[in-house]
Design a protein around this motif. Sequence first.
Motif, PDB file in Angstrom:
ATOM      1  N   GLN A  61      69.744 -36.840 -27.515  1.00 34.04           N
ATOM      2  CA  GLN A  61      70.331 -36.228 -28.702  1.00 34.04           C
ATOM      3  C   GLN A  61      70.249 -34.713 -28.580  1.00 34.04           C
ATOM      4  OE1 GLN A  61      68.199 -37.900 -32.027  1.00 34.04           O
ATOM      5  NE2 GLN A  61      66.421 -36.603 -31.744  1.00 34.04           N
ATOM      6  N   LEU A  62      71.260 -34.053 -29.126  1.00 33.88           N
ATOM      7  CA  LEU A  62      71.316 -32.602 -29.154  1.00 33.88           C
ATOM      8  C   LEU A  62      71.192 -32.154 -30.605  1.00 33.88           C
ATOM      9  CD1 LEU A  62      71.823 -30.006 -27.442  1.00 33.88           C
ATOM     10  CD2 LEU A  62      74.213 -30.191 -28.162  1.00 33.88           C
ATOM     11  N   LEU A  63      70.217 -31.280 -30.847  1.00 36.06           N
ATOM     12  CA  LEU A  63      69.992 -30.752 -32.186  1.00 36.06           C
ATOM     13  C   LEU A  63      70.452 -29.302 -32.252  1.00 36.06           C
ATOM     14  CD1 LEU A  63      67.805 -33.065 -31.643  1.00 36.06           C
ATOM     15  CD2 LEU A  63      66.557 -32.059 -33.514  1.00 36.06           C
ATOM     16  N   VAL A  64      71.092 -28.935 -33.357  1.00 34.20           N
ATOM     17  CA  VAL A  64      71.478 -27.547 -33.617  1.00 34.20           C
ATOM     18  C   VAL A  64      70.644 -27.086 -34.805  1.00 34.20           C
ATOM     19  CG1 VAL A  64      73.328 -25.967 -34.277  1.00 34.20           C
ATOM     20  CG2 VAL A  64      73.822 -27.902 -32.763  1.00 34.20           C
ATOM     21  N   ASP A  65      69.849 -26.051 -34.597  1.00 32.02           N
ATOM     22  CA  ASP A  65      68.935 -25.561 -35.641  1.00 32.02           C
ATOM     23  C   ASP A  65      68.087 -26.698 -36.224  1.00 32.02           C
ATOM     24  OD1 ASP A  65      69.603 -22.883 -35.452  1.00 32.02           O
ATOM     25  OD2 ASP A  65      71.258 -23.059 -36.873  1.00 32.02           O
ATOM     26  N   GLY A  66      67.653 -27.601 -35.345  1.00 34.67           N
ATOM     27  CA  GLY A  66      66.784 -28.697 -35.770  1.00 34.67           C
ATOM     28  C   GLY A  66      67.492 -29.884 -36.393  1.00 34.67           C
ATOM     29  N   GLU A  67      68.820 -29.832 -36.508  1.00 34.05           N
ATOM     30  CA  GLU A  67      69.588 -30.928 -37.111  1.00 34.05           C
ATOM     31  C   GLU A  67      70.301 -31.728 -36.025  1.00 34.05           C
ATOM     32  OE1 GLU A  67      69.772 -31.794 -40.362  1.00 34.05           O
ATOM     33  OE2 GLU A  67      68.364 -30.200 -40.880  1.00 34.05           O
ATOM     34  N   GLU A  68      70.175 -33.063 -36.073  1.00 33.07           N
ATOM     35  CA  GLU A  68      70.846 -33.919 -35.094  1.00 33.07           C
ATOM     36  C   GLU A  68      72.355 -33.700 -35.193  1.00 33.07           C
ATOM     37  OE1 GLU A  68      69.638 -37.995 -35.439  1.00 33.07           O
ATOM     38  OE2 GLU A  68      67.549 -37.421 -35.751  1.00 33.07           O
ATOM     39  N   THR A  69      72.976 -33.418 -34.037  1.00 27.34           N
ATOM     40  CA  THR A  69      74.408 -33.101 -34.018  1.00 27.34           C
ATOM     41  C   THR A  69      75.187 -34.067 -33.137  1.00 27.34           C
ATOM     42  OG1 THR A  69      73.859 -30.785 -34.375  1.00 27.34           O
ATOM     43  CG2 THR A  69      76.081 -31.255 -33.574  1.00 27.34           C
ATOM     44  N   LEU A  70      74.747 -34.232 -31.891  1.00 26.13           N
ATOM     45  CA  LEU A  70      75.408 -35.126 -30.950  1.00 26.13           C
ATOM     46  C   LEU A  70      74.362 -36.043 -30.336  1.00 26.13           C
ATOM     47  CD1 LEU A  70      77.598 -32.499 -29.027  1.00 26.13           C
ATOM     48  CD2 LEU A  70      78.343 -34.005 -30.874  1.00 26.13           C
ATOM     49  N   ASP A  71      74.799 -37.250 -29.963  1.00 22.52           N
ATOM     50  CA  ASP A  71      73.888 -38.143 -29.256  1.00 22.52           C
ATOM     51  C   ASP A  71      74.676 -39.022 -28.306  1.00 22.52           C
ATOM     52  OD1 ASP A  71      74.902 -40.362 -30.704  1.00 22.52           O
ATOM     53  OD2 ASP A  71      73.363 -40.173 -32.231  1.00 22.52           O
ATOM     54  N   GLY A  72      73.946 -39.756 -27.486  1.00 23.27           N
ATOM     55  CA  GLY A  72      74.599 -40.639 -26.536  1.00 23.27           C
ATOM     56  C   GLY A  72      73.590 -41.495 -25.800  1.00 23.27           C
ATOM     57  N   LEU A  73      74.111 -42.273 -24.865  1.00 20.34           N
ATOM     58  CA  LEU A  73      73.294 -43.213 -24.113  1.00 20.34           C
ATOM     59  C   LEU A  73      73.770 -43.239 -22.672  1.00 20.34           C
ATOM     60  CD1 LEU A  73      71.175 -45.550 -24.174  1.00 20.34           C
ATOM     61  CD2 LEU A  73      73.075 -47.076 -24.700  1.00 20.34           C
ATOM     62  N   VAL A  74      72.836 -43.054 -21.741  1.00 15.96           N
ATOM     63  CA  VAL A  74      73.128 -43.172 -20.308  1.00 15.96           C
ATOM     64  C   VAL A  74      72.590 -44.526 -19.875  1.00 15.96           C
ATOM     65  CG1 VAL A  74      72.692 -42.210 -18.019  1.00 15.96           C
ATOM     66  CG2 VAL A  74      72.929 -40.675 -19.989  1.00 15.96           C
ATOM     67  N   GLU A  75      73.464 -45.371 -19.323  1.00 21.14           N
ATOM     68  CA  GLU A  75      73.034 -46.724 -18.965  1.00 21.14           C
ATOM     69  C   GLU A  75      72.961 -46.952 -17.462  1.00 21.14           C
ATOM     70  OE1 GLU A  75      73.860 -49.838 -22.061  1.00 21.14           O
ATOM     71  OE2 GLU A  75      75.709 -48.665 -22.192  1.00 21.14           O
ATOM     72  N   LYS A  76      73.220 -45.930 -16.674  1.00 19.94           N
ATOM     73  CA  LYS A  76      73.058 -46.044 -15.220  1.00 19.94           C
ATOM     74  C   LYS A  76      71.616 -45.687 -14.878  1.00 19.94           C
ATOM     75  CE  LYS A  76      74.733 -44.139 -10.883  1.00 19.94           C
ATOM     76  NZ  LYS A  76      75.558 -43.117 -10.248  1.00 19.94           N
TER      77      LYS A  76
END
Length: 195
Positions: free
Chosen positions: A103-118
């Motif tokens: 997950q990527l946080l901007v100023d401490g707020e969750e903004t983007l997320d994802g999952l790597v399955e390899k």
Amino acid sequence: MQRLVSGFILLVAFLSFGCKQASDIKAFTEAKYSLQEMHDLKLNGIDVMQKRNPSDFTTREGDSILASISENTLQASTTLYLQVQMQDPEIARQMTITRLKWQLLVDGEETLDGLVEKPLNLQNGLNELPINTIVKMTEQGGMRNYEELSKLMTLLAQKKDLRQKLTLQIKPTVQTPIGAIEVPEYITVSEPVNN
């Protein structure tokens, strides 16, 4: 009797392997992670490392990225150079991650997320990790967090040092003899100390 001895030897080997793996998982959980470099960032197959402003994108490229953002299906690929600093670097340790939530946080707020399955292999020191993931906007109350995405886009447009505003966190799942285990909390990945 020979069967019993063979079974006992297998059990001892399994337990010692399990103890070593548990020790490795604990060491990786307590390690310090820093992102050294990121190469070849592509969004929907478009190399965005060379893009400096919106006019650098063709109409087709822009439409592709905007459509994927609105549908929450933006595909990203990159190579991350992740430094793993163990508390006991003299002990050789390795861990195979079967899934990696991020997950990527901007100023401490969750903004983007994802999952790597390899599967990804980690060891003490510098790790080259090829990443392929869907990038999704986080949701608050069932609604996509466009406000935080807007903040991120504004920061990118300002072309300033983003490290104080952005936080990358990872949550690996590792395969063990007793099944897949996800670390209980997100691990924060810091920026390189020497930059």
